[in-house]
Write an enzyme that holds these catalytic residues in place. Sequence first.
Site, PDB file in Angstrom:
ATOM      1  N   GLU A 160      30.698  29.121  16.065  1.00 25.17           N
ATOM      2  CA  GLU A 160      30.309  30.515  15.860  1.00 25.17           C
ATOM      3  C   GLU A 160      29.278  31.006  16.873  1.00 25.17           C
ATOM      4  OE1 GLU A 160      31.930  29.088  11.935  1.00 25.17           O
ATOM      5  OE2 GLU A 160      30.707  28.260  13.550  1.00 25.17           O
TER       6      GLU A 160
ATOM      7  N   GLU B 177      34.226  24.003   8.487  1.00 24.90           N
ATOM      8  CA  GLU B 177      33.408  24.076   7.266  1.00 24.90           C
ATOM      9  C   GLU B 177      34.237  23.712   6.034  1.00 24.90           C
ATOM     10  OE1 GLU B 177      30.103  27.467   8.036  1.00 24.90           O
ATOM     11  OE2 GLU B 177      32.158  28.109   8.405  1.00 24.90           O
TER      12      GLU B 177
END
Length: 813
Positions: A627, A607
Amino acid sequence: MQSGQSGQQAAADAARFHIRKVAVCGAGVMGAQIAAHCVNAGVPVVLFDLPAQEGDRNGIARRAVAQLAKLNPAPLGSPELAALISVANYEDDLPRLAECDLVIEAIAERLDWKRDLYHKLAPAIKHDAIIASNTSGLSITDLAAALPESLRARFCGVHFFNPPRYMTLVELIPTADTSPLLLDLLETFLVSQLGKGVVRAKDTPNFIGNRIGVFGILSVFAQAEKFGLPYDLVDELTGTRLGRAKSGTFRTADVVGLDTLAHVIRTMQDQLPQDPFHPHFGVPPVLAALIAKGALGQKTGAGFYRKQGKAISRLDPARQEYVPAGATIAEPVAAILAERDPARKLKALHDSDHPQAQFLWAVLRDGFHYSAVHLADIADTARQVDLAMKWGFGHAQGPFEIWQAAGWRDVAGWIAADIAAGKTLSSAPLPEWATRGPVWEARGVHTPAGSWNPRDKRFEGRSGLPVYQRQIGAPLLVGETASLEPAVVYENEAVRCWTLPAPHPGDVLLVSFKTKMHTLSPGVVRGIAHAVDLAEASFKALVIGQTDDPFSAGADLKAMLPAFEQGGAAAVEPIEREMQDMVLRLRYAQVPVVAALAGLALGGGCELAVHCARRVAHFETYIGLVEAGIGLVPGAGGLSFCARRAAELQAEAAPDAPLLAFLKKFALAVASAQVSKSALDARNMGYLRPSDPIVMNRHELLYVAVREARNLAEAGWRAPLPRRFPVAGRDGIATLKAQLLNMKVGGYISDHDFTVAEKIAYVMCGGDVDPGSLVDEAWMLKREREAFLNLLVQEKTQERIAGILKTGKPVRN
């Protein structure tokens, strides 16, 4: 390309010389994989082999290319690269050699076969091409004799280690006729374009890596038999705890192939009759017996080990049958191996009367002894020997490094005492340079001035080739000092902000993380934001990167856990907000921010990277939003990035192109926690853009990233303006959910996998809005936070987080 040119002229010639295409002659395992790694680097290849007797004349080479897709680990960074390998045969296609600037011969290790091939190839090779043999131990001088005299100055050995994509070491072996400038040009290509660690070796049997490494294996055979240790225990002792490959010695032999190991041993036996250690160069009887019955290791299903289902058994040589494996290291020896101080560790092994400790001391001592006796024969300096063992055999330190770190004088005394007592594999004394003179006074072979050259009797500095000036943060050998001292601008317990000294640009700020695996702790997140402030105030650009791998393994879950335990999801929300604010700070910084990626860039690391102005990635970068594997959704702008990037790709394609066609690829990758298999694969997945440079040498990463950042600044870079973008809305959610439901019914994902994937689809499509609705980043980030916090309180997610923190492996529930 003649020797004796000035440094400036040599540099100018190197700048003009380009290897545009490579010919690889021999489509066996090594030849095909060398071809694969060349195309990984964007260098097209013509792969030659014999003409097939029936059907397609290029069938042998064509099948070798097709086989590349089936190998594990994968030789190709992306499957479509196979199209860059053209196939050819020696009878019909020799004129194609005129297209090639580098010709690598990689056929079987038979001197007569290689010479015959050279006679065939020589007339077709263009006048300024480099010619090299990928032999693992044959005499380069003998091979050169088969070439016309006009080609000999352009010929050398170039020994890749297997598998070529992943093994760093390449040995470069000249003959007396080889042009020095040619060697420099080839070394530069291998280092920068193929990402290799090059060691120059002398033209002696098995060169450096296999000469020292195979002797080390023979020592393990001899000492294991002497001390009566089973193979699985030996592998535990000679694995990671000794700073070597996890597979140890006998498992590694099984992987390499016992027939291959025996071939290299016989090369030493046949070609080194005067070696004082020669009595130990025979193929060990247990190895010969395994080969005789076709047990060649992993490729035949049995060797020193045999795997049946999940059960692994090891050979008992006395009973000539397989017995259950699982031997463990004795606690006193394990305690010695856990000692961090190298001097205390080696002294404890030397002094111990435990058979396992005595075995380890004997194996290390044999390696020191052999390396010292033969240093002058096989290499110019001790540096080449240590690097060969690190890069070619996966050792954390080379033999001279270990010896020096443990106390050169003490260890030399212990070796001499063992020689006198008849405990060593040879009675050859240590060479004089090891026991008196400059090395003795310096207490080792590696110093700030360089590494010991026994022929010239001096410490020789590192290579001055310009390509090595591009390497920043390359690991140092014991005793060496860094040639570049960075200037620290700001530092705390989480981050370091620094700049490079001249001649590198000093107006680009770098920020590195100090956490384990470079995870994004709250301190790192705040440190990154502070680095942006510093860069905007006093620098032209900012680079986020590490001098060692990985880039970042993601958010620091352990740092987040106490807040959750004390205040639940509400206490975690500020941490999530801070992460989101940080990535937006990077995206809208008033100076260009470049992420220098290598190794893992997972979760929050991914990210962070996708929100930078640009990314520079090492070829071996493994990037992904993972995730979902711990029952969460990306919460630091990852889903917002995917939605925005899908909208950008749609706009670039055609106004009426369906948005979901671009979004689905991101959604399925995130829902399955997919990680790229290379930087090229990451580009295909959409985490890297076509404008993001990919570098092949890990140690050139920061060099390229700093210049990329500075170039962006010099070109007048401006931060993007915040804009709204279309999302797929409720129709997109319904379509993705239907696909996920099919996967659930088919048993491909669990109930909780479906729950997580449904959240990902909901957020990535912008929530319950009309298809095509325009949203901004604030809208998307709010939905990310809500989904993240909603999943965080679920029992199955907490089970997954607990499992990953305890074992490091994902829990499937």
